[in-house]
Design an enzyme around this catalytic site. Sequence first.
Site, PDB file in Angstrom:
ATOM      1  N   HIS A  16    -101.913  21.877  13.739  1.00  0.00           N
ATOM      2  CA  HIS A  16    -100.509  21.606  13.400  1.00  0.00           C
ATOM      3  C   HIS A  16    -100.290  20.330  12.588  1.00  0.00           C
ATOM      4  O   HIS A  16     -99.197  20.084  12.099  1.00  0.00           O
ATOM      5  CB  HIS A  16     -99.602  21.648  14.633  1.00  0.00           C
ATOM      6  CG  HIS A  16    -100.147  20.982  15.854  1.00  0.00           C
ATOM      7  ND1 HIS A  16    -100.569  19.671  15.864  1.00  0.00           N
ATOM      8  CD2 HIS A  16    -100.324  21.455  17.119  1.00  0.00           C
ATOM      9  CE1 HIS A  16    -100.985  19.372  17.095  1.00  0.00           C
ATOM     10  NE2 HIS A  16    -100.851  20.429  17.865  1.00  0.00           N
ATOM     11  N   LEU A  60     -93.558  25.217  16.205  1.00  0.00           N
ATOM     12  CA  LEU A  60     -94.910  25.542  15.751  1.00  0.00           C
ATOM     13  C   LEU A  60     -95.215  26.956  16.245  1.00  0.00           C
ATOM     14  O   LEU A  60     -95.327  27.205  17.447  1.00  0.00           O
ATOM     15  CB  LEU A  60     -95.908  24.532  16.320  1.00  0.00           C
ATOM     16  CG  LEU A  60     -95.586  23.065  15.981  1.00  0.00           C
ATOM     17  CD1 LEU A  60     -96.507  22.108  16.727  1.00  0.00           C
ATOM     18  CD2 LEU A  60     -95.673  22.821  14.476  1.00  0.00           C
ATOM     19  N   ILE A  88     -93.825  26.220  20.317  1.00  0.00           N
ATOM     20  CA  ILE A  88     -92.856  27.249  20.727  1.00  0.00           C
ATOM     21  C   ILE A  88     -93.074  27.695  22.173  1.00  0.00           C
ATOM     22  O   ILE A  88     -92.167  28.206  22.816  1.00  0.00           O
ATOM     23  CB  ILE A  88     -92.850  28.459  19.756  1.00  0.00           C
ATOM     24  CG1 ILE A  88     -91.532  29.233  19.905  1.00  0.00           C
ATOM     25  CG2 ILE A  88     -94.077  29.337  19.941  1.00  0.00           C
ATOM     26  CD1 ILE A  88     -91.088  30.000  18.693  1.00  0.00           C
ATOM     27  N   LYS A 117     -99.198  28.380  28.930  1.00  0.00           N
ATOM     28  CA  LYS A 117    -100.505  28.634  28.296  1.00  0.00           C
ATOM     29  C   LYS A 117    -101.240  29.783  28.997  1.00  0.00           C
ATOM     30  O   LYS A 117    -102.148  30.377  28.434  1.00  0.00           O
ATOM     31  CB  LYS A 117    -101.389  27.373  28.370  1.00  0.00           C
ATOM     32  CG  LYS A 117    -100.788  26.130  27.729  1.00  0.00           C
ATOM     33  CD  LYS A 117    -100.764  26.232  26.228  1.00  0.00           C
ATOM     34  CE  LYS A 117    -100.231  24.962  25.573  1.00  0.00           C
ATOM     35  NZ  LYS A 117     -99.877  25.172  24.158  1.00  0.00           N
ATOM     36  N   GLY A 153     -99.641  30.379  16.603  1.00  0.00           N
ATOM     37  CA  GLY A 153    -100.633  30.867  17.563  1.00  0.00           C
ATOM     38  C   GLY A 153    -100.436  32.312  17.975  1.00  0.00           C
ATOM     39  O   GLY A 153     -99.324  32.830  18.029  1.00  0.00           O
TER      40      GLY A 153
END
Length: 514
Positions: free
Chosen positions: A229, A119, A258, A402, A122
Site C-alpha cells: 500500500h 485500501l 477496508i 483477517k 486484497g
Amino acid sequence: PLVVCGCYAVLAGLTKGVANGGMAQFQEMMRQQLESSMHDELEKLLDTTTGAEREVSKKDFEGFKNLFHRFLQVKGPSVEWIKIQRPPEDSIQPYDKIAARGLPDNVANSLNKLVVVKLNGGLGTSMGCKGPKSLISVRNENTFLDLTVQQIEHLNKTYNTDVPLVLMNSFNTDEDTKKILQKYTHHRVKIHTFNQSRYPRVNKESLLPVSTNLSMNGQNAEGWYPPGHGDIYASFYNSGLLDQLIEQGKEYIFVSNIDNLGATVDLHILHHLVSQPNGKRCEFVMEVTDKTRADVKGGTLIQYEGKLRLLEIAQVPKTHVDEFKSVSKFKIFNTNNLWISLPAIKRLQEQNAMDMEIIVNPKTLDGGQNVIQLETAVGAAIKCFDNALGINVPRSRFLPVKTTSDLLLVMSNLYSLEAGSLTMSPKREFPTTPHVKLGSSFTKVQEYLIRFESIPDMLELDHLTVSGDVTFGKNVSLKGTVIIIANHGDRIDIPAGSMLENKIVSGNLRILDH
C-alpha cells in the site's frame, strides 16, 4: 560477493582476488550491470503490447525502476538500533486531549475538505473466498464495502456534505469491484477508483523479471504483483485523481484498510487537522493504539534522526526482535488509519521526495521458482511529511477482520450496527474484546458458516478456543473461558440452547449435555 539488503548474495565467488580497495568499485560495477539488464528486460516486456496498456505499464515501470535502484543500493539494515529514541511527549497525543477541544458549529466545512480512501487491493483467499475481500459479507448480509458506503452516506446526509469515497484497487480486485459499484448509484456518495501499480516479480537468483510478456494469462499471471500500500502516493498521483480532488477544494485523505471495521471518520481528528494555523499545518496523522500481547508484531513509532518514523518488525535486527516485541519499551502500534494532506502528497511526488523503506517479500511460485517482490508500506512515508503526529486512539478504532475468528466477533451480539458503524454493546461489562481462536476446520468462511446454526451469545465471553470437528446449535451462550477440543476423527456437537461457562470440553463426545 555483492550483498543486497543483507540477504541476497549476487554473483558470489566472482569477487575472489579483487583487492579490498577495488571492492566498492567492483560492487558498483555489478550494480550498474544488474540495473542495465533489468532496464533491457523491462523494455522487452513493453514491446509485447501497444496503446493504452503500454502507456500504463510504462508509468508503472518507472516506479519499479526507482524501487529496484534503491533496492540495489541498500546495504544492511535500514535502521541503526543505537540511534532509536522514544518519540518526544508531544509527538504522540492522547485522543482524549484532541476530543476535549470539542467540535465547531460548522462541522460541514471540515467534512467538505475530506476524502475517504479505502485500501481495496486484497483478495479474500486467506478466508477461502474468491474475489475481492471487500465483498465478503460480515454482518446482516452487509459486505465491508456496503458498510463503508453506509457510513459515508450517513455523514453526507447528516451534515449535508459531499465526502467522496475513493477505492485503491489492484489488478486482482478492479474488475469485480467496478461491477458491484453499480448498486450504489443512487446512494449519496460519489465513488472514485484508481489502480495500484502492477510490478514484475523478480527471479531471486538472476534478479530479472520472471514474466516474458505483459499479459495476465495462464502461468504469466504469477509474474506480477501489486507492490504494497506504499504505492498509494505514486498511483494516486499518476491517476490524475489527486489533482482533481485538490481542484474541488479537498485538503485531507483519511486512509485505512477496508477490512478494519473500526476505521470510521472521526470528526475530532478531522477538526484538529483543519484548525491548525497555516504555518504549523500537520501533514500526516498516524492513529496508534496501545499494544497488547496479540499485537507484538505491529509497527511502532520511534524518533530517528530527529524525525517521527515507523519501525516495522522486518527492519529490526534479529538480536533486537524480542526487545521490539516487548510491550513495556514499545507501547503502541500503527493501526494503519492515516490522515494525510493532499497538497503535501502532490509536493512530495513532484519533488521525488517520497522515501519509504523497501520490504523484500520472498515468494515461491507454483512451479517451485523462488522470486522476490519489492514492496513499501503507506505509513513508512511519515518521516517525509511536515509536523507529523501520532494520535493514541481507543482500541475500538482498530477492528480488523483477517480471519473467521475475527468474523465471529463482529457477527456476534458483542457489537451493534448503526449506519454502517459497529460499536461495542453497552451490555458488555468490560470494553475489551474476547480472545477467539477457531481451529483449521473454521478457516474458510463457507465451512465456518455451516458450523454455526446461529452465532452464540458472547456478551460475557473472555476466551474461546475451538479445535477439530465442532458444530454449534442455535442460541448457544458462551461465558468466561470456554475451550472445546474434538480429537482427530471425533466430532462434538454443542446442542441448541447450551450455556457453557468456564468449561473445557474435549474427547469424543458427540453431544454435550448441558
